[in-house]
Design a protein around this motif. Sequence first.
Motif, PDB file in Angstrom:
ATOM      1  N   ARG A  91      -1.978  -1.401  -4.001  1.00  0.00           N
ATOM      2  CA  ARG A  91      -3.094  -1.839  -4.484  1.00  0.00           C
ATOM      3  C   ARG A  91      -3.649  -3.033  -3.479  1.00  0.00           C
ATOM      4  O   ARG A  91      -4.194  -2.786  -3.359  1.00  0.00           O
ATOM      5  CB  ARG A  91      -2.895  -2.288  -5.997  1.00  0.00           C
ATOM      6  N   TRP A  92      -2.338  -3.671  -3.161  1.00  0.00           N
ATOM      7  CA  TRP A  92      -2.019  -4.632  -2.452  1.00  0.00           C
ATOM      8  C   TRP A  92      -2.867  -4.234  -0.167  1.00  0.00           C
ATOM      9  O   TRP A  92      -3.518  -5.019   0.120  1.00  0.00           O
ATOM     10  CB  TRP A  92      -1.213  -5.109  -1.978  1.00  0.00           C
ATOM     11  N   THR A  93      -2.100  -2.580  -0.030  1.00  0.00           N
ATOM     12  CA  THR A  93      -3.080  -2.444   0.991  1.00  0.00           C
ATOM     13  C   THR A  93      -3.974  -1.806   0.999  1.00  0.00           C
ATOM     14  O   THR A  93      -4.737  -1.899   2.360  1.00  0.00           O
ATOM     15  CB  THR A  93      -2.297  -1.120   1.722  1.00  0.00           C
ATOM     16  N   ASN A  94      -4.490  -1.275   0.155  1.00  0.00           N
ATOM     17  CA  ASN A  94      -6.170  -1.230  -0.049  1.00  0.00           C
ATOM     18  C   ASN A  94      -6.264   0.035   1.131  1.00  0.00           C
ATOM     19  O   ASN A  94      -7.334   0.249   0.813  1.00  0.00           O
ATOM     20  CB  ASN A  94      -7.285  -2.305  -0.481  1.00  0.00           C
ATOM     21  N   LEU A  95      -5.194   0.880   1.602  1.00  0.00           N
ATOM     22  CA  LEU A  95      -5.926   1.990   1.953  1.00  0.00           C
ATOM     23  C   LEU A  95      -5.783   3.901   0.278  1.00  0.00           C
ATOM     24  O   LEU A  95      -5.573   3.036  -0.430  1.00  0.00           O
ATOM     25  CB  LEU A  95      -4.648   2.191   2.609  1.00  0.00           C
ATOM     26  N   SER A  96      -6.536   4.369   1.421  1.00  0.00           N
ATOM     27  CA  SER A  96      -6.750   5.802   0.357  1.00  0.00           C
ATOM     28  C   SER A  96      -5.541   6.019   0.456  1.00  0.00           C
ATOM     29  O   SER A  96      -5.396   6.427  -1.285  1.00  0.00           O
ATOM     30  CB  SER A  96      -7.283   6.531   1.484  1.00  0.00           C
ATOM     31  N   GLU A  97      -4.550   5.674   1.263  1.00  0.00           N
ATOM     32  CA  GLU A  97      -2.906   6.652   0.484  1.00  0.00           C
ATOM     33  C   GLU A  97      -1.945   5.754   1.027  1.00  0.00           C
ATOM     34  O   GLU A  97      -1.537   5.240   2.368  1.00  0.00           O
ATOM     35  CB  GLU A  97      -2.677   8.115   0.430  1.00  0.00           C
ATOM     36  N   THR A  98      -0.560   4.834   0.853  1.00  0.00           N
ATOM     37  CA  THR A  98       0.569   4.170   0.688  1.00  0.00           C
ATOM     38  C   THR A  98       0.946   5.378  -0.135  1.00  0.00           C
ATOM     39  O   THR A  98       1.634   5.713  -0.617  1.00  0.00           O
ATOM     40  CB  THR A  98       0.373   3.291   0.572  1.00  0.00           C
ATOM     41  N   THR A  99       2.704   5.307   1.242  1.00  0.00           N
ATOM     42  CA  THR A  99       3.603   6.533   0.752  1.00  0.00           C
ATOM     43  C   THR A  99       4.796   5.673   1.152  1.00  0.00           C
ATOM     44  O   THR A  99       5.201   4.632   1.612  1.00  0.00           O
ATOM     45  CB  THR A  99       4.179   7.179   2.230  1.00  0.00           C
ATOM     46  N   PHE A 100       6.123   6.436   0.343  1.00  0.00           N
ATOM     47  CA  PHE A 100       6.788   5.917   0.575  1.00  0.00           C
ATOM     48  C   PHE A 100       7.803   6.927   0.854  1.00  0.00           C
ATOM     49  O   PHE A 100       8.148   7.732  -0.605  1.00  0.00           O
ATOM     50  CB  PHE A 100       7.836   5.536  -0.946  1.00  0.00           C
ATOM     51  N   VAL A 101       8.985   7.335   1.967  1.00  0.00           N
ATOM     52  CA  VAL A 101       9.959   8.131   2.090  1.00  0.00           C
ATOM     53  C   VAL A 101      11.585   7.468   1.906  1.00  0.00           C
ATOM     54  O   VAL A 101      12.286   6.775   1.564  1.00  0.00           O
ATOM     55  CB  VAL A 101      10.097   7.532   3.936  1.00  0.00           C
ATOM     56  N   LEU A 102      11.736   8.461   0.530  1.00  0.00           N
ATOM     57  CA  LEU A 102      12.711   8.777   0.050  1.00  0.00           C
ATOM     58  C   LEU A 102      14.210   9.147   0.555  1.00  0.00           C
ATOM     59  O   LEU A 102      13.610  11.404   1.184  1.00  0.00           O
ATOM     60  CB  LEU A 102      12.635   8.922  -1.577  1.00  0.00           C
ATOM     61  N   PRO A 103      15.441   9.652  -0.402  1.00  0.00           N
ATOM     62  CA  PRO A 103      16.472  10.585   0.270  1.00  0.00           C
ATOM     63  C   PRO A 103      15.830  11.902  -0.724  1.00  0.00           C
ATOM     64  O   PRO A 103      15.264  11.499  -1.696  1.00  0.00           O
ATOM     65  CB  PRO A 103      17.859  10.380  -0.577  1.00  0.00           C
TER      66      PRO A 103
END
Length: 277
Positions: free
Chosen positions: A40-52
């Motif tokens: 919500r804070w970035t307010n981009l269409s998508e924000t991603t999180f890279v995980l193992p």
Amino acid sequence: MSRRFAQVDVFASEPISGNPVAVVVDADGITDEQMAAFARWTNLSETTFVLPATDPAADYRLRIWTPGGELPFAGHPTLGSASAWLQAGGTAAGEHIVQECGIGLVRIRRDGARLAFAAPPLTRTGPVEDATRAEVIAAIGLHGEQVLDAEWVVNGPQWMALRLDSAQRVLDVRPDFAALGDREVGLVGAYPDGPDTPAFEVRAFAPGVGVNEDPVTGSLNAGLAVWLRRAGLAPDSYVAAQGSALRRAGRIHVLDDGADIWIGGLSATVIAGTVEL
């Protein structure tokens, strides 16, 4: 906690002309609530999180969030996150990069200077029901004869695709986002043949997940490519344009090699550093 971060421009045809994705490269230990809040804070269409990865066949796991919630798959975040992962030192175990996400495993390959993902299978296909089609056509301000086809091209996001009678018609649409509601609607229209002209113009509307209009959309273009190729409405290799209505110049490169349909584009890191999460 300080974590590596990148903001990557995806499907760009020139600097800062595509669709940005925010990528948290070291996301292990971040809660769902923190992911949602950061998206919500970035307010981009998508924000991603890279995980193992949890699947031994995958190189990493990706979680994809819009300002309105989590997605099982999205195309430009897939390519942008793969690019950030590679720049952070990631190395594929096999011939392709293999991403684990909500729809399963997605293969990504290098295509010259571009990265490309294999279009996932459609989980819903077929014509859009007459009543729904009529409601959506009214919501985008068109008449029935201006819409040649309406098909479901669901591959995670619930895309409903409308093929319009021209690329210019796609550009001229001014949707009523309140009337669209939570529908995810893609438009595609063909350009006249020309040596330097894209084959299609594409637009994507998803107000229900907090994205009224997405600048450049990999998942929609993947669904469109599967549909158009099956219907004989597109060549085995073409370029689609998206983002023109938002003063972007996105370019999506599509290649059907007979085994897979690859959706590719350029990715460039514009911002790199760390984020405190």
